[in-house]
Design a protein around this motif. Structure first.
Motif, PDB file in Angstrom:
ATOM      1  N   ALA A 192      47.375  12.961  60.691  1.00 47.85           N
ATOM      2  CA  ALA A 192      47.601  14.433  60.247  1.00 47.85           C
ATOM      3  C   ALA A 192      47.097  15.386  61.486  1.00 47.85           C
ATOM      4  O   ALA A 192      46.552  14.854  62.513  1.00 47.85           O
ATOM      5  CB  ALA A 192      46.801  15.139  59.208  1.00 47.85           C
ATOM      6  N   ALA A 193      47.780  16.419  61.691  1.00 45.89           N
ATOM      7  CA  ALA A 193      47.508  17.325  63.096  1.00 45.89           C
ATOM      8  C   ALA A 193      46.393  18.009  62.850  1.00 45.89           C
ATOM      9  O   ALA A 193      45.861  18.493  61.830  1.00 45.89           O
ATOM     10  CB  ALA A 193      48.629  18.574  63.089  1.00 45.89           C
ATOM     11  N   PRO A 194      45.661  17.876  63.917  1.00 44.91           N
ATOM     12  CA  PRO A 194      44.159  19.043  64.176  1.00 44.91           C
ATOM     13  C   PRO A 194      44.816  20.495  63.598  1.00 44.91           C
ATOM     14  O   PRO A 194      45.800  20.919  64.040  1.00 44.91           O
ATOM     15  CB  PRO A 194      43.909  18.901  65.466  1.00 44.91           C
ATOM     16  CG  PRO A 194      44.515  17.628  66.052  1.00 44.91           C
ATOM     17  CD  PRO A 194      45.841  17.318  65.377  1.00 44.91           C
ATOM     18  N   ALA A 195      43.818  20.782  62.603  1.00 45.20           N
ATOM     19  CA  ALA A 195      44.406  22.087  61.984  1.00 45.20           C
ATOM     20  C   ALA A 195      43.843  23.397  62.940  1.00 45.20           C
ATOM     21  O   ALA A 195      44.402  24.444  62.702  1.00 45.20           O
ATOM     22  CB  ALA A 195      43.457  22.503  60.657  1.00 45.20           C
ATOM     23  N   SER A 196      43.238  23.242  63.916  1.00 48.12           N
ATOM     24  CA  SER A 196      42.901  24.501  64.925  1.00 48.12           C
ATOM     25  C   SER A 196      42.538  23.931  66.187  1.00 48.12           C
ATOM     26  O   SER A 196      42.060  22.706  66.458  1.00 48.12           O
ATOM     27  CB  SER A 196      41.720  25.100  64.306  1.00 48.12           C
ATOM     28  OG  SER A 196      40.514  24.302  64.242  1.00 48.12           O
ATOM     29  N   LEU A 197      42.546  24.567  67.199  1.00 49.69           N
ATOM     30  CA  LEU A 197      42.215  24.387  68.368  1.00 49.69           C
ATOM     31  C   LEU A 197      41.782  25.784  69.109  1.00 49.69           C
ATOM     32  O   LEU A 197      42.465  26.645  68.991  1.00 49.69           O
ATOM     33  CB  LEU A 197      43.452  23.820  69.304  1.00 49.69           C
ATOM     34  CG  LEU A 197      43.112  23.810  70.948  1.00 49.69           C
ATOM     35  CD1 LEU A 197      42.150  22.603  71.147  1.00 49.69           C
ATOM     36  CD2 LEU A 197      44.592  23.404  71.439  1.00 49.69           C
ATOM     37  N   VAL A 198      40.562  25.897  69.568  1.00 45.43           N
ATOM     38  CA  VAL A 198      39.815  27.096  70.062  1.00 45.43           C
ATOM     39  C   VAL A 198      39.357  26.966  71.623  1.00 45.43           C
ATOM     40  O   VAL A 198      39.199  25.770  71.900  1.00 45.43           O
ATOM     41  CB  VAL A 198      38.897  27.691  69.148  1.00 45.43           C
ATOM     42  CG1 VAL A 198      39.479  27.939  67.930  1.00 45.43           C
ATOM     43  CG2 VAL A 198      37.786  26.635  69.108  1.00 45.43           C
ATOM     44  N   VAL A 199      39.051  27.867  72.290  1.00 47.35           N
ATOM     45  CA  VAL A 199      38.591  27.929  73.421  1.00 47.35           C
ATOM     46  C   VAL A 199      36.773  28.147  73.096  1.00 47.35           C
ATOM     47  O   VAL A 199      36.628  29.492  72.909  1.00 47.35           O
ATOM     48  CB  VAL A 199      39.007  29.113  74.435  1.00 47.35           C
ATOM     49  CG1 VAL A 199      38.084  28.944  75.690  1.00 47.35           C
ATOM     50  CG2 VAL A 199      40.366  28.529  74.563  1.00 47.35           C
TER      51      VAL A 199
ATOM     52  N   GLY B 105      48.865   4.310  69.193  1.00 51.14           N
ATOM     53  CA  GLY B 105      49.527   5.289  70.165  1.00 51.14           C
ATOM     54  C   GLY B 105      50.402   6.255  69.506  1.00 51.14           C
ATOM     55  O   GLY B 105      50.913   6.716  70.110  1.00 51.14           O
ATOM     56  N   HIS B 106      50.683   6.120  68.148  1.00 47.51           N
ATOM     57  CA  HIS B 106      51.465   7.209  67.523  1.00 47.51           C
ATOM     58  C   HIS B 106      50.996   8.481  67.324  1.00 47.51           C
ATOM     59  O   HIS B 106      49.649   8.539  66.884  1.00 47.51           O
ATOM     60  CB  HIS B 106      51.867   6.671  66.159  1.00 47.51           C
ATOM     61  CG  HIS B 106      52.815   5.424  66.371  1.00 47.51           C
ATOM     62  ND1 HIS B 106      52.535   4.067  65.675  1.00 47.51           N
ATOM     63  CD2 HIS B 106      53.873   4.950  67.085  1.00 47.51           C
ATOM     64  CE1 HIS B 106      53.075   3.159  65.910  1.00 47.51           C
ATOM     65  NE2 HIS B 106      53.937   3.644  66.828  1.00 47.51           N
ATOM     66  N   GLU B 107      51.538   9.655  67.676  1.00 47.90           N
ATOM     67  CA  GLU B 107      50.910  10.881  67.705  1.00 47.90           C
ATOM     68  C   GLU B 107      51.179  11.655  66.438  1.00 47.90           C
ATOM     69  O   GLU B 107      52.373  11.565  65.864  1.00 47.90           O
ATOM     70  CB  GLU B 107      51.574  11.812  68.766  1.00 47.90           C
ATOM     71  CG  GLU B 107      50.844  10.870  70.427  1.00 47.90           C
ATOM     72  CD  GLU B 107      51.471  11.588  71.600  1.00 47.90           C
ATOM     73  OE1 GLU B 107      50.864  11.505  72.523  1.00 47.90           O
ATOM     74  OE2 GLU B 107      52.815  12.298  71.382  1.00 47.90           O
ATOM     75  N   SER B 108      50.118  12.560  66.215  1.00 44.34           N
ATOM     76  CA  SER B 108      50.487  13.529  65.046  1.00 44.34           C
ATOM     77  C   SER B 108      51.387  14.595  65.638  1.00 44.34           C
ATOM     78  O   SER B 108      51.596  14.775  66.783  1.00 44.34           O
ATOM     79  CB  SER B 108      49.276  14.165  64.728  1.00 44.34           C
ATOM     80  OG  SER B 108      48.611  15.021  65.617  1.00 44.34           O
ATOM     81  N   ALA B 109      51.877  15.538  64.650  1.00 44.70           N
ATOM     82  CA  ALA B 109      52.232  17.000  64.979  1.00 44.70           C
ATOM     83  C   ALA B 109      51.141  17.524  65.794  1.00 44.70           C
ATOM     84  O   ALA B 109      49.973  17.451  65.690  1.00 44.70           O
ATOM     85  CB  ALA B 109      52.810  17.760  64.049  1.00 44.70           C
ATOM     86  N   PRO B 110      51.695  18.484  66.797  1.00 40.96           N
ATOM     87  CA  PRO B 110      50.377  19.205  67.472  1.00 40.96           C
ATOM     88  C   PRO B 110      49.729  20.215  66.890  1.00 40.96           C
ATOM     89  O   PRO B 110      50.205  21.032  65.755  1.00 40.96           O
ATOM     90  CB  PRO B 110      51.212  19.947  68.650  1.00 40.96           C
ATOM     91  CG  PRO B 110      52.794  20.181  67.912  1.00 40.96           C
ATOM     92  CD  PRO B 110      53.012  19.069  67.011  1.00 40.96           C
TER      93      PRO B 110
END
Length: 495
Positions: free
Chosen positions: A401-408, A476-481
């Motif tokens: 599953a994609a990480p739900a958030s990305l913050v600085v 090595g398969h990637e989630s959605a961004p």
């Protein structure tokens, strides 16, 4: 303006060029290619370098420009753009050159390089010793003198005074003054307004004296009422009133010191201009012997900011695939605020870079991608690029599953010359295949990998970055961004 008028104008311009013996401002790279750009100039601030240049009116029309640092293209502009702004790390030095490219892809010789340093002194540069400008005489006749000068390092327009008489601020780096007395000495002095306290306002930036050639002192009256009646991103329409007395044989129109048109009427369209550029037009009357009247009052105008026919992204190509991702890259010969990637008619990604990685895709899935550029300065969108079709390789269907958030979570400023540090933090991937780690992307470039949910990156101080993070399983398969995040690294200027 009708095409027959333009053809007559071209014939008259060629005739006047021969009469006045104007020297071409630059040599062409070849008889069939565009001329080399001239007057390349760099203006610097804390974290950016702005470049401007001029394109001669000789040779084939330039439809694009390429800015080089060493042998790498670092910026592209198209159709009618002679300026670009480059974001660079604070406290860094860069040397650039530029070439012109015509519609057939022929590239000119590179312009003379310029160097810019992206820092700001704590001391007000207005109060430092004025480096001045270099002034030169471009042409002298019995009735006129054309002068040119280098740009002032602190920028801004310079005021020109001829024999003590002010012509006001002059945008650009050249001017032509007509109606002068033959066989006489004339002084051209350039001044710049200084904002340093106690400087006294205007400072002399440079001067030169020129002596006109011998000739007939008789002169026609100057045309009056020079007016801008229309403009596009590459043309300006002008009209004026004929002078009283003896009718002129013809009129010549100058942009600074460059002859741009000639006509027997009192209207003209000046073409081969570049968008969002300032011009100072004057018109002079010529008698049968070619003597030049005093020039009209100047008409200062900028061409339209938005392109009439914006380019489309080109050379859209697939640079890599996996069962879960596709990497795309493209070229856009203009300045874009952002790019939107479409799969069919559905937007699937937005990015500030001319490349992207699309992740979390199904294995063995077919896609048809196009790219649209959002033009700078609110000028709308470009046409869509041509389509590129791609099918992801076979592989298992499961994805993290994609990480739900990305913050600085951290932005540590640099004290020159050290690098800044940006810390990014994201939520754990929950659901789907268990993640073995996380991969951080900037555009289509992997800038970091970690098993945790935080990463600190060294970056150039004052530079802007856009990131996404994806979860990666053991195969090595990637989630959605994750959602994208944009950050500008902080910096502290020297005292």
């Amino acid at each position: 303006m009708s095409p027959p008028f333009r053809r007559r104008g071209a014939i008259l311009l060629a005739t006047v060029l021969g009469t006045l013996a104007i020297t071409a401002p630059a040599a062409s790279a070849g008889s069939t290619g565009p001329a080399t750009p001239t007057a390349l100039w760099a203006s610097t601030t804390g974290s950016s370098i702005s470049l401007t240049w001029e394109q001669p009116r000789t040779g084939s029309r330039a439809t694009a420009f390429r800015v080089y640092e060493n042998d790498r293209v670092v910026a592209r502009t198209t159709t009618t753009t002679t300026t670009t702004n480059l974001e660079v790390p604070f406290g860094s030095t860069h040397t650039y050159t530029v070439t012109a490219v015509d519609r057939r892809g022929r590239e000119s010789v590179r312009a003379t390089p310029v160097t810019g340093r992206s820092w700001q002194y704590g001391y007000n540069p207005e109060c430092m010793p004025d480096p001045g400008v270099s002034v030169s005489v471009r042409e002298v006749t019995a009735s006129a003198v054309a002068v040119a000068w280098t740009r002032h390092p602190l920028g801004g327009d310079l005021e020109l005074r001829v024999d003590g008489r002010s012509l006001g601020p002059i945008p650009g780096t050249s001017v032509r003054v007509g109606g002068l007395t033959p066989a006489a000495s004339h002084q051209f002095a350039l001044y710049r307004y200084s904002q340093c306290p106690g400087s006294g306002g205007l400072r002399l930036a440079g001067s030169i004296t020129a002596t006109t050639a011998p000739g007939d002192p008789a002169r026609l009256e100057a045309p009056t009422g020079l007016t801008v009646t229309g403009r596009t991103d590459s043309t300006v329409d002008l009209s004026w009133t004929a002078p009283p007395g003896t009718p002129p044989t013809r009129y010549v129109i100058y942009d600074g010191a460059t002859l741009v048109a000639a006509t027997t009427g009192t209207t003209v369209t000046v073409d081969r201009l570049y968008h969002a550029t300032w011009h100072r037009f004057t018109v002079a009357a010529l008698d049968a012997a070619g003597n030049e009247s005093t020039h009209s009052a100047a008409a200062t105008v900028a061409t339209e900011t938005c392109l009439t026919e914006p380019p489309r992204p080109v050379d859209l190509r697939v640079t890599g695939t996996s069962p879960s991702s596709v990497r795309l890259a493209w070229i856009f010969d203009s300045t874009a605020a952002s790019y939107t990637v479409l799969d069919g008619d559905t937007p699937v990604a937005t990015t500030r870079y001319p490349e992207v990685v699309l992740t979390g895709l199904p294995s063995a899935s077919a896609h048809a991608y196009r790219v649209v550029a959002s033009l700078a300065q609110g000028c709308g969108a470009s046409p869509r690029s041509r389509r590129v079709e791609v099918t992801t390789p076979d592989g298992p269907p499961a994805r993290p599953a994609a990480p739900a958030s990305l913050v600085v979570s951290g932005n540590v400023p640099a004290v020159w010359p050290s690098s800044a540090q940006v810390t990014l933090t994201w939520s754990s991937s929950t659901g789907g295949e268990p993640p073995a780690g996380y991969r951080l992307y900037e555009g289509a470039t992997v800038v970091g990998e970690t098993a945790g949910t935080s990463l600190t990156l060294p970056v150039g101080a004052g530079t802007t970055h856009e990131y996404v993070v994806v979860a990666v399983d053991a195969s090595g398969h990637e989630s959605a961004p994750s959602p994208r995040v944009t950050v500008r690294a902080m910096y502290l200027p020297p005292p």
